[in-house]
Structures are given as structure tokens and as C-alpha cells.
Motif scaffolding. Sequence first.
Motif, short mmCIF file in Angstrom:
data_model
loop_
_atom_site.label_atom_id
_atom_site.label_comp_id
_atom_site.label_asym_id
_atom_site.label_seq_id
_atom_site.Cartn_x
_atom_site.Cartn_y
_atom_site.Cartn_z
N LYS A 1 -13.13 10.75 7.09
CA LYS A 1 -12.13 10.00 7.87
C LYS A 1 -12.08 8.52 7.50
O LYS A 1 -12.17 7.63 8.35
N LEU A 2 -11.90 8.26 6.20
CA LEU A 2 -11.70 6.88 5.75
C LEU A 2 -10.20 6.63 5.60
O LEU A 2 -9.43 7.57 5.37
N LEU A 3 -9.80 5.38 5.74
CA LEU A 3 -8.38 5.04 5.54
C LEU A 3 -8.11 5.02 4.04
O LEU A 3 -8.69 4.22 3.31
N PRO A 4 -7.25 5.91 3.55
CA PRO A 4 -7.11 6.12 2.10
C PRO A 4 -6.57 4.92 1.33
O PRO A 4 -6.89 4.75 0.15
N ASN A 5 -5.75 4.09 2.00
CA ASN A 5 -5.15 2.96 1.29
C ASN A 5 -5.95 1.67 1.43
O ASN A 5 -5.53 0.63 0.94
N PHE A 6 -7.08 1.75 2.13
CA PHE A 6 -7.91 0.56 2.34
C PHE A 6 -9.08 0.61 1.37
O PHE A 6 -9.58 1.69 1.06
N LEU B 1 -10.36 6.22 16.49
CA LEU B 1 -11.77 6.61 16.55
C LEU B 1 -12.68 5.40 16.46
O LEU B 1 -13.77 5.38 17.02
N ARG C 1 0.82 -1.20 0.00
CA ARG C 1 0.00 0.00 0.00
C ARG C 1 0.86 1.26 0.00
O ARG C 1 0.55 2.23 -0.66
N ASN C 2 1.94 1.24 0.77
CA ASN C 2 2.82 2.42 0.85
C ASN C 2 4.07 2.17 0.02
O ASN C 2 5.18 2.16 0.53
N ARG D 1 -2.73 10.62 10.43
CA ARG D 1 -4.17 10.64 10.18
C ARG D 1 -4.75 9.23 10.31
O ARG D 1 -5.77 9.01 10.95
N GLU D 2 -4.02 8.28 9.69
CA GLU D 2 -4.48 6.89 9.71
C GLU D 2 -4.64 6.38 11.14
O GLU D 2 -5.64 5.76 11.47
N ILE E 1 -7.64 7.82 12.86
CA ILE E 1 -8.89 7.19 12.41
C ILE E 1 -9.08 5.84 13.10
O ILE E 1 -10.15 5.50 13.59
#
Lengths: 297, 228
Positions: free
Chosen positions: B89-94, A208, A19-20, A201-202, A205
Motif C-alpha cells: 500500500k505505497l502511493l505509486p506516483n510518490f 490509512l 505525476r498523472n 486506492r491512493e 492509503i
Amino acid sequence: MKFRTLKRHFREGAKNILRNSWMTIASVGAVTTTLILVGAFLVLMFNLNHIADKLEEDVQIKALVDLTADDAEIEAVGEAINKIPEVSSVEFSTKEEELADLVKSMGEEGEVWELYEQDNPLNHAYIIKATDPLDTESIAKKIKKIDNIENVTFGQEAVQNLFKFNQLARNIGLALIIGLIFTAIFLISNTIKITIMARKREIGIMKLVGATNGFIRWPFFVEGMLLGVLGSIVPIAVIVTGYYYISENVSAFKQFNFVELLPFSPFAWQISLIILLIGASIGVWGSVMSVRKFLKV
Amino acid sequence: MIEMQGVYKTYPNGVTALNGIDVMIEQGEFVYVVGPSGAGKSTFIKLIFREEKPSKGSINVNNKDLLTMKWKDVPYLRRDIGVVFQDFKLLPNFTVYENVAFALEVIEESPKAMRKRVMEVLDQVGLKNKARFIPDELSGGEQQRVAIARAIVNHPSLLIADEPTGNLDPDTSWEIMRILEEINASGTTIIMATHSKEIVNTIKKRVIAIEDGLIARDEHRGEYGYEI
């Protein structure tokens, strides 16, 4: 934690590598560069150490017994030497054996000495090895004080210079390796800082949604470990191939028989394992440190 | 369900956001929180899921005292509260599926039950056929529906929405409101901060107006009451 959650963490960690992808390339690159350097220095240091050990092992003390000593006195000298605690082995060598050794070591010229077989001018001798070669000098001094000892030799100056050189080589090698590992850690933590904002940010989230710190940390741990392992592939290949050629070529020059390198197998594999472990630890460290800051949300 | 008594909040930089709030919200209610920007709406919302701690006063959510709650217990509180934000606020890579499934992975749900439940909520918000997409490939309305799906996937007793329609066009906003009403009808408490006069005045619910850190109005079937 349930087993399937542990499996999930490993799967997520591996997925994060894909992903990264940019961060993966940058971190693996940083790990690769530094591990090649660390690996090369490790090989150099281990071999220097090996050569030094070999040379030190060859250091022995020869104690010459007085020509006038009778058998009982010779025996007493042997016992006295044996009582010195730092001594590891004592070997008695008669004057006939001493002459034979001398003749042998001189080669053709030595034949002249064979004339002395009838009237041997040499002393009986004890050949002593120290448990720790660094104690050689103090043992020699103690032996000198024993009765019926004519002389003690151990190549004083050469031995002391050798010890000094070995100590210096070891310290420099160690300092270089430590310096390189710190450089590696610095490089990798910098690489990770680049992507830290996205990760911040991840993590926020995830918190949360009700994820515990441990749940968030695990995949990062796996990811860092994998980054380190990926980063150690190229260095291992380079070091193993390089060492193979070097050890082949050095053994071709047999006349330098005092430079004896560590044998390719198992040394190359041991070094590979060390590189892999250093890589994995650096990866885990860098990754876990970068998460730590953002977990208090 | 939610009970606040004499709640004050002053931020470390000296800004006072709340000045003594007393409120009681029952299970199953649908509450709008309205008021001018900077009046304390967001702080009020953040206190409920323990994003912020009050400086003074007491807060009880689901019979848990948020003041004495330890850091390590906060995740467990949040598992019973769904949250939806203006910026999704979603996980962008998921993928969509992974975003929603994450809330269930956290509670260590079995893979089989997880798959079933995720597809169920995606169906509920009308995104069953977009499960493999990543958030960037979706429209704003679709992303907000993913966020809602994630918020309700583990059957929370409370759903908090901070301006959920703030970034959406009117048609999409009504769609989101329809979904929220459905969720409320099944018994979930909903607290929604909003600036939308049309929504508040059309779908009549309890309205709590916050001004200068105080509750200025608290009416059942209330009006928005501000001119924009």
C-alpha cells in the motif's frame, strides 16, 4: 491549518499535474475543446446583445402638438409627458428645428423644402425616450390621451419586431451557453472517471496513514483548478486573435454602421477572464466530485 | 493498550467473521495472530484501526472507545497506529521519500524536522540511498521496508502488520522480521497476522489463534500449531 500546509497542498496539486500526465492531457484537452465553443458563443451572444441594445436605444417617440395650441398649452403638454413615470427624457423641438432636421435628412432633395421656411407646415414636437425601451408602446398610448396632441409616432411595427427578435436571440444564446457548459462538465467528469480506480486506492492509503478528508481534498482542489486554467490558455488565445481579426474587418465595412461590434479592448480581455473563470470552476468541480465518493473509507 | 470484550462482527452480506472475542494486549507486546484463511484474522486486525466497526461488544485502543468514535476523529486514532500490509500500500506516483514524509505532512511537521526524521527511518530500514526511487523501481522486500518506515515515522505506540511477509521470499522475510523485532525492542506494540510457521516457531512470541471467529488459543511463547 498551518500556512506551510497550505503551501504543501498547492505544491502537491501542481506535482499531481505532472505525476498523472495522461489524465492531465485528457482533461486539459476536454476543457480546451469545450471552452473554445463556449468562448465563441459568448462572443456571439454579447455582441448580439450589444447590437440589440444599440438598436433599442435609438427607439424614440415623437409627439406632435396641435397646430392650434398656444404657448401655455404647449408647456402643459410637456409637463404632462414628464409626469409619465417610465419616461427618461423629454426634449422640445420647435417646428423650425423640425424643418431643419427634415431638410438635413433629405440631403440635396431637401433643398426643395427650404421653400417652406416662410410658411412652415410642420408641428412643434416633443421627442421622448423611455427608461426601458420595452415600455415604448405603453408610453405612446398614454401620450395620445393628453390634450392638444395631434399624433404620436414611434415606428410601431419595426419596433415590435425588433424587440421580439432581440428577445429570441438572447434566449437562444443563453440556452446554447448553458447546454455547452453542461456538455463540458459531462466530458470532464467522464475523463476523470477513467483514472478513478487508481485514485481510489491512493485515497484509501492516505486515510490509512491518518490524513483527514480536508487534507486529502485540498491538493485535488488545486489540481482541478490548474487543469481548468491550463485548459483555458488555448481558447483564450484563439478567441482574442479571432476577435481581433473580426473587429478589424467589420470596421472596414463602414457602410454597415448599424452593426457595431463591442470594441476589442476591453471586451476581449473581459471574455478572457470569463473563460478563465469558467475553466477553473469546471476543473475544480470535476476534481472535487471525483474525490468525494472515496472519502468515506 | 488494546482491550476487546464480547466482540461480534457480521458483515452486511450476512457473513459472520467474529463470534465473541475477548482479548487484552499490553503496551510493548509482540503478538502473532494465526489461523486458517477466512477464520477472522483480517477482521480482527481491521477492527483495531477502525477500518471496520464491530456489530456488538466493546473495543478500547489507547484508551479510546472505538464504538462511540466519530468519523472525523478516526484520522487522529490512525496517526498513533502504524499499518503494514501484504501488498505494501505505497502511493505509486510518490518517491520513497515522499511516501514516508506523507505521514509527517499529515501531522503538519516542520520541513526541517521532517527531513531529518524521514532520513533517520530510511536509514533504520536500510534504504537511505533509495530515497528518490519510486515504488515500482524497488524489489518487494524493499517496498515492504518503505511501508514499515512510513508506519513508524511518527513514533506510533502500536504497529499492525497484516501478513507483512506474505509476498516475500524467505531471506527477505527474515530481514523484515529483524526490523520488526528492533521496533518492538524500542517499546512499540506489534500485532502481526501471519501464515508463516517458520517465523512463529523460530521467533517465539505470544500467539493468538483465531478459528471460526473465536479465540481458540492464546499462549505466551506459543507455536504456530497448524500443518500447511
